[in-house]
Design an enzyme around this catalytic site. Structure first.
Site, PDB file in Angstrom:
ATOM      1  N   SER A   1       1.235  -1.096  -0.111  1.00  0.00           N
ATOM      2  CA  SER A   1      -0.222   0.376  -0.038  1.00  0.00           C
ATOM      3  C   SER A   1       0.970   1.056   0.230  1.00  0.00           C
ATOM      4  O   SER A   1       1.845   0.667   0.436  1.00  0.00           O
ATOM      5  CB  SER A   1      -1.305   0.214   0.868  1.00  0.00           C
TER       6      SER A   1
ATOM      7  N   TYR B   1      -1.407   0.224  10.411  1.00  0.00           N
ATOM      8  CA  TYR B   1      -2.083  -0.255   8.646  1.00  0.00           C
ATOM      9  C   TYR B   1      -0.067  -0.244   7.739  1.00  0.00           C
ATOM     10  O   TYR B   1       0.138  -0.915   7.336  1.00  0.00           O
ATOM     11  CB  TYR B   1      -2.556   0.095   8.434  1.00  0.00           C
TER      12      TYR B   1
HETATM   13  N1  LIG Z   1      -8.844  -0.601  -0.780  1.00  0.00           N
HETATM   14  C1  LIG Z   1      -7.976   0.414  -0.255  1.00  0.00           C
HETATM   15  O1  LIG Z   1      -7.943   1.154  -0.395  1.00  0.00           O
HETATM   16  C2  LIG Z   1      -6.281  -0.369  -0.606  1.00  0.00           C
HETATM   17  C3  LIG Z   1      -5.500   0.733  -0.451  1.00  0.00           C
HETATM   18  C4  LIG Z   1      -4.317  -0.264  -0.842  1.00  0.00           C
HETATM   19  C5  LIG Z   1      -4.261  -1.125  -0.312  1.00  0.00           C
HETATM   20  N2  LIG Z   1      -5.131  -2.204   0.006  1.00  0.00           N
HETATM   21  C6  LIG Z   1      -4.306  -3.420  -0.199  1.00  0.00           C
HETATM   22  O2  LIG Z   1      -5.309  -4.466  -0.938  1.00  0.00           O
HETATM   23  C7  LIG Z   1      -5.622  -5.196  -0.584  1.00  0.00           C
HETATM   24  C8  LIG Z   1      -7.413  -5.864  -1.060  1.00  0.00           C
HETATM   25  O3  LIG Z   1      -7.828  -5.461  -0.469  1.00  0.00           O
HETATM   26  P1  LIG Z   1      -9.603  -5.419  -0.653  1.00  0.00           P
HETATM   27  O4  LIG Z   1      -9.972  -4.061  -0.499  1.00  0.00           O
HETATM   28  O5  LIG Z   1      -9.620  -5.364  -2.113  1.00  0.00           O
HETATM   29  O6  LIG Z   1     -10.423  -5.204   0.619  1.00  0.00           O
HETATM   30  P2  LIG Z   1     -11.064  -6.442   0.231  1.00  0.00           P
HETATM   31  O7  LIG Z   1     -12.346  -7.541  -0.181  1.00  0.00           O
HETATM   32  O8  LIG Z   1     -12.484  -6.193   1.817  1.00  0.00           O
HETATM   33  O9  LIG Z   1      -9.842  -7.553   0.800  1.00  0.00           O
HETATM   34  C9  LIG Z   1      -9.681  -8.397   2.078  1.00  0.00           C
HETATM   35  C10 LIG Z   1      -9.998  -9.165   1.979  1.00  0.00           C
HETATM   36  O10 LIG Z   1      -8.665  -9.930   2.724  1.00  0.00           O
HETATM   37  C11 LIG Z   1      -8.954 -10.944   3.391  1.00  0.00           C
HETATM   38  N3  LIG Z   1      -8.759 -11.674   4.574  1.00  0.00           N
HETATM   39  C12 LIG Z   1      -8.619 -10.369   6.187  1.00  0.00           C
HETATM   40  N4  LIG Z   1      -7.860 -11.433   6.828  1.00  0.00           N
HETATM   41  C13 LIG Z   1      -8.324 -12.765   6.193  1.00  0.00           C
HETATM   42  C14 LIG Z   1      -7.590 -13.945   6.918  1.00  0.00           C
HETATM   43  N5  LIG Z   1      -6.821 -14.173   7.735  1.00  0.00           N
HETATM   44  N6  LIG Z   1      -7.266 -14.815   6.373  1.00  0.00           N
HETATM   45  C15 LIG Z   1      -7.926 -14.889   4.994  1.00  0.00           C
HETATM   46  N7  LIG Z   1      -7.921 -14.441   4.338  1.00  0.00           N
HETATM   47  C16 LIG Z   1      -8.407 -13.004   4.811  1.00  0.00           C
HETATM   48  C17 LIG Z   1     -10.487 -10.862   3.298  1.00  0.00           C
HETATM   49  O11 LIG Z   1     -10.858 -11.784   3.136  1.00  0.00           O
HETATM   50  P3  LIG Z   1     -12.571 -11.888   3.888  1.00  0.00           P
HETATM   51  O12 LIG Z   1     -13.206 -11.423   2.901  1.00  0.00           O
HETATM   52  O13 LIG Z   1     -13.092 -13.285   4.559  1.00  0.00           O
HETATM   53  O14 LIG Z   1     -12.678 -10.885   4.834  1.00  0.00           O
HETATM   54  C18 LIG Z   1     -10.856 -10.173   1.830  1.00  0.00           C
HETATM   55  O15 LIG Z   1     -10.991 -11.159   0.830  1.00  0.00           O
HETATM   56  C19 LIG Z   1      -5.314  -6.075   0.985  1.00  0.00           C
HETATM   57  O16 LIG Z   1      -4.255  -6.209   1.161  1.00  0.00           O
HETATM   58  C20 LIG Z   1      -5.361  -4.147   1.258  1.00  0.00           C
HETATM   59  O17 LIG Z   1      -4.309  -3.959   2.606  1.00  0.00           O
HETATM   60  C21 LIG Z   1      -6.170  -1.452  -0.239  1.00  0.00           C
END
Ligand SMILES: NC(=O)c1ccc[n+]([C@@H]2O[C@H](COP(=O)([O-])OP(=O)(O)OC[C@H]3O[C@@H](n4cnc5c(N)ncnc54)[C@H](OP(=O)(O)O)[C@@H]3O)[C@@H](O)[C@H]2O)c1
Ligand SMILES: Cc1cc2nc3c(=O)[nH]c(=O)nc-3n(C[C@H](O)[C@H](O)[C@H](O)COP(=O)(O)OP(=O)(O)OC[C@H]3O[C@@H](n4cnc5c(N)ncnc54)[C@H](O)[C@@H]3O)c2cc1C
Lengths: 457, 245
Positions: free
Chosen positions: B138, B151
């Site tokens: 990120s 984070y």
């Molecule tokens: N959204 C943003 O603004 C942003 C910005 C920078 C980076 N990111 C990064 O992008 C990546 C994807 O996030 P996203 O934005 O697509 O959000 P998201 O849809 O909430 O995805 C997060 C995922 O992580 C899974 N997860 C969390 N804890 C887990 C565990 N203990 N075991 C297995 N799976 C687990 C969740 O599973 P469940 O569905 O079962 O909860 C979910 O599928 C993450 O690494 C996040 O840090 C996001």
């Protein structure tokens, strides 16, 4: 990312208590525990207030946009309710399939297409979208999930098709597609000088053309009254190209100042549009995109109407003295000089809709929009509504922000039967408006006969 | 045909990337902790054109099961060509300041489990002399800020770890891509007000897919975050420490 929840006409403007995004079919909050009435919101392509719920809760279903199953042999697609027609076209066109029915924009969800039981240029052959729905899953606020189809929970199915989102939340739907030989349409454009000519061409096109629609110059008066361009077409044979081609060319990034659309600019546009055809008749081969979705080429085109927004008007005048009534309506609009350039005339066919509350019925439908200019616009609408009412016509909820409870009751005399199927925790700004003054508390609430088995997947 | 392994496959961003692989007819092995969500994603990817899709239930904090998972992925379609690690949590910063366990938990999920997976996958790919590892870090990992440093620190670990791995594997035929998204409109940010800087998961997914095809090293997505972070990283610390960022 848009955080605003308004309808396409941007009128009326209302506030919502909360908006809950619905992301997973297996993770939906208990709707009967929310402290305000709920309503699903799709792409907000309805013009008036069917997709609004003032001071209530909106369930934003756009994240619920996954496909579930596609049978490329039979042409049957199952998907979550927030999937858009745009997504579907990208998937199916390259495989030789097309939507059985499509409205004039592809930026609508499957849930929205069902809830308004939308129609398209092929209504006289194909009927409404709801006719192709083979089954859907409806979540009631009680938490019950009901599979509805033409053979299962039929009453609730019929109430949900064209049910304006009031019978519950559609989670997914399955429907039949139609085969196409190519992504192109063989189109013929014919200029007509007055309404009588429109009706002649329309009658002559009915059999041989799957798609028909006409653009009318609603500002031309006197001997030009009701002139326009008739467009008819069929899927082209012998052009084996199946590209779904879909990039919007332009965006309207800001609200236009209110003065841009003035009577002069609109008259000029209409005259130019009419004279764009150099010959009486022109044939051409066009991709389906400009044929079905000319307005989608400009994203957020509704912003040209400025902050005040616009009012849409769509009525259907039943067969009978429809010629005279349509003429009277067009005359009234021409006299006002306020109409915009998007006026569309089409003859509906008699293919019945499965929906209890579906709008299309045999007759002629006229659609156009007006920049919202306060009381002046509202007076014009009163006159137009009176003309339609006298003719026993009906108004389309998806395009309406104005009809009175009386207009609604006359357009949809079956509305009291429908009210039985309305989920007790669902409501909308539209529903409250058109049932104002009615005591609905005595309406018995519908319960499904038996708890339905969830689908296999 | 490419064999793709996705950990955190129910993430909105991961799903957007996966749709591109599916449309290209690739094989997908989806790992996540919720079986119903995995099924919904798998069905969608099949319809989008994936050749084969398999799902595997795993809580990434179950470190002992990582090796079994990787073996299952390999057994499913043969050696993995592309591994995308996408899972993550956005912890409540204030709660993490008060509760050491909360803070460590976020670290466990975002950093520890990810580094454990990277180690296993890197060794597997190194032995074969090929493969692409993609990890979602990120922009928050580029500089520590009072509003979000737990984070941020967990993502900084992922960024530096994957950077080192890239250096280690560069001459071994293995590509390592560090993805740094800005703010994306996904369930993770559901509670935030969405300003103009928010991107859609589709946009970010498209960027990530392109980066994989082109074999990029570090990707900021959308691209303007490279500029924004370029400025933020260069603010002198004696000024930065007083800012409310
Ligand atoms: N959204 C943003 O603004 C942003 C910005 C920078 C980076 N990111 C990064 O992008 C990546 C994807 O996030 P996203 O934005 O697509 O959000 P998201 O849809 O909430 O995805 C997060 C995922 O992580 C899974 N997860 C969390 N804890 C887990 C565990 N203990 N075991 C297995 N799976 C687990 C969740 O599973 P469940 O569905 O079962 O909860 C979910 O599928 C993450 O690494 C996040 O840090 C996001
Ligand atoms: C340029 C343009 C051209 C158009 N042309 C046509 C046309 O030719 N023919 C035609 O019929 N219409 C036409 N329309 C209207 C449009 O097709 C309908 O208003 C359609 O319902 C919009 O779908 P939506 O996804 O935007 O739904 P919204 O407008 O967001 O919602 C419409 C209704 O559907 C309900 N709803 C949405 N999702 C669900 C769900 N999952 N479960 C239950 N209820 C749900 C809502 O509660 C609401 O009552 C046009 C609109 C535009 C902007």
């Amino acid at each position: 990312m848009s955080q605003t929840y308004e309808s396409w006409g941007r009128y009326p403007k209302v506030r919502h208590k909360t908006v809950i995004p619905i992301r997973w079919r297996n993770e939906i909050p208990a709707l009967d525990r929310l402290d305000a009435p709920v309503l699903a919101y799709g792409m907000g392509r309805s013009y008036g207030d069917v997709c609004l719920n003032e001071n209530g809760v909106l369930l934003d279903i756009r994240p619920l946009n996954r496909f579930i199953d596609f049978d490329p042999e039979q042409g049957v697609l199952r998907c979550e309710a927030g999937v858009t027609l745009d997504q579907i076209l990208r998937l199916i066109v390259p495989r030789g399939w097309f939507l059985p029915v499509t409205p004039g924009t592809k930026y609508v969800t499957v849930g929205g297409a069902i809830a308004n039981d939308v129609h398209g240029k092929n209504h006289h052959h194909a009927g409404t979208f709801g006719r192709y729905v083979t089954q859907l899953e409806l979540l009631r606020s009680s938490g019950e999930r009901v599979i509805c189809s033409p053979t299962q929970n039929v009453e609730l199915f019929r109430a949900t098709i064209g049910g304006m989102g009031l019978t519950g939340l559609i989670l997914w739907a399955e429907f039949r597609l139609r085969r196409i030989p190519s992504a192109y349409i063989e189109e013929e454009l014919i200029r007509f000088d007055h309404l009588d000519e429109f009706f002649e061409i329309s009658a002559a096109s009915d059999e041989d053309y799957e798609y028909t629609v006409a653009w009318v110059d609603c500002l031309a008066q006197n001997r030009h009254l009701g002139r326009g361009i008739f467009m008819r077409g069929n899927h082209a044979e012998g052009v084996p190209i199946l590209t779904p081609d879909s990039t919007p060319r332009l965006t309207v990034p800001i609200d236009f100042p209110d003065c841009v659309l003035n009577p002069f600019s609109m008259r000029l546009f209409n005259a130019l549009y009419y004279h764009r055809l150099r010959h009486k008749r022109e044939r051409r081969l066009v991709h389906f995109e400009p044929f079905f979705y000319p307005l989608d080429m400009v994203r957020q085109w509704n912003r040209i109407y400025g902050r005040r927004g616009m009012l849409q008007f769509q009525c259907v005048v039943p067969v009978g003295d429809h010629r005279e009534v349509i003429r009277a309506i067009v005359e009234r609009i021409a006299r006002s000089g306020r109409a915009s350039f998007l006026a569309v005339l089409k003859e509906f066919g008699d293919v019945p809709s499965p929906g209890l509350m579906s709008f299309p019925r045999p007759g002629v439908t006229l659609t156009l929009d007006f920049p919202f200019e306060g009381v002046r616009t509202l007076h014009l609408f009163d006159d137009l509504h009176a003309l339609v009412r006298e003719a026993g016509g009906a108004f389309y909820p998806a395009k309406d922000a104005h009809m009175s409870p009386q207009d609604f009751h006359v357009s949809y005399p079956q509305w009291e039967t429908f009210a039985r199927y309305v989920d007790p925790h669902f409501s909308s700004s539209f529903w409250r408006r058109v049932t104002r003054g009615q005591d609905l508390s005595s309406v018995p609430v519908f319960h499904t006969p038996a708890v339905s088995r969830p689908a296999e997947n | 045909m490419t064999n793709v392994l996705i950990v955190g496959a129910t993430s909105a961003i991961a799903h957007a990337v996966a749709r591109h692989f599916a449309a290209a007819g690739d094989n997908l092995f989806l790992v996540g902790r919720n079986p119903e969500k995995l099924t919904a994603v798998a069905d969608d990817l099949r319809v989008h054109g994936a050749s084969q899709v398999q799902t595997y239930q795993l809580d990434v904090n179950d470190l002992e099961r990582h090796a079994d998972m990787l073996a299952a992925a390999t057994a499913a379609f043969g050696p993995v060509d592309v591994a995308l690690i996408a899972h993550g949590v956005l912890p409540d910063q204030k709660a993490c300041e008060q509760d050491v366990y909360e803070m460590l938990q976020a670290f466990q999920t975002n950093a520890v489990s990810t580094m454990a997976l990277l180690t296993l996958i890197a060794n597997d790919f190194e032995a074969r002399g090929r493969g692409t590892i993609v990890v979602i870090s990120s922009v928050a990992g580029d500089r520590g800020r009072q509003s979000n440093y737990v984070y941020g620190a967990s993502k900084a670990a992922v960024s530096i770890f994957s950077q080192g791995l890239r250096n280690r594997l560069a001459r071994r035929g293995v590509q390592v891509i560090t993805v740094k998204p800005g703010m994306v409109d996904t369930p993770m940010t559901a509670h935030m007000r969405k300003g103009p800087l928010f991107a859609s998961p589709e946009r970010v997914g498209q960027d990530i897919y392109q980066a994989i095809l082109k074999g990029k090293d570090v990707v900021y997505t959308p691209w303007y975050w490279r500029l924004i972070m370029g400025v933020i990283v260069h603010i002198p610390e004696r000024v930065f420490k007083y800012l409310r960022l």
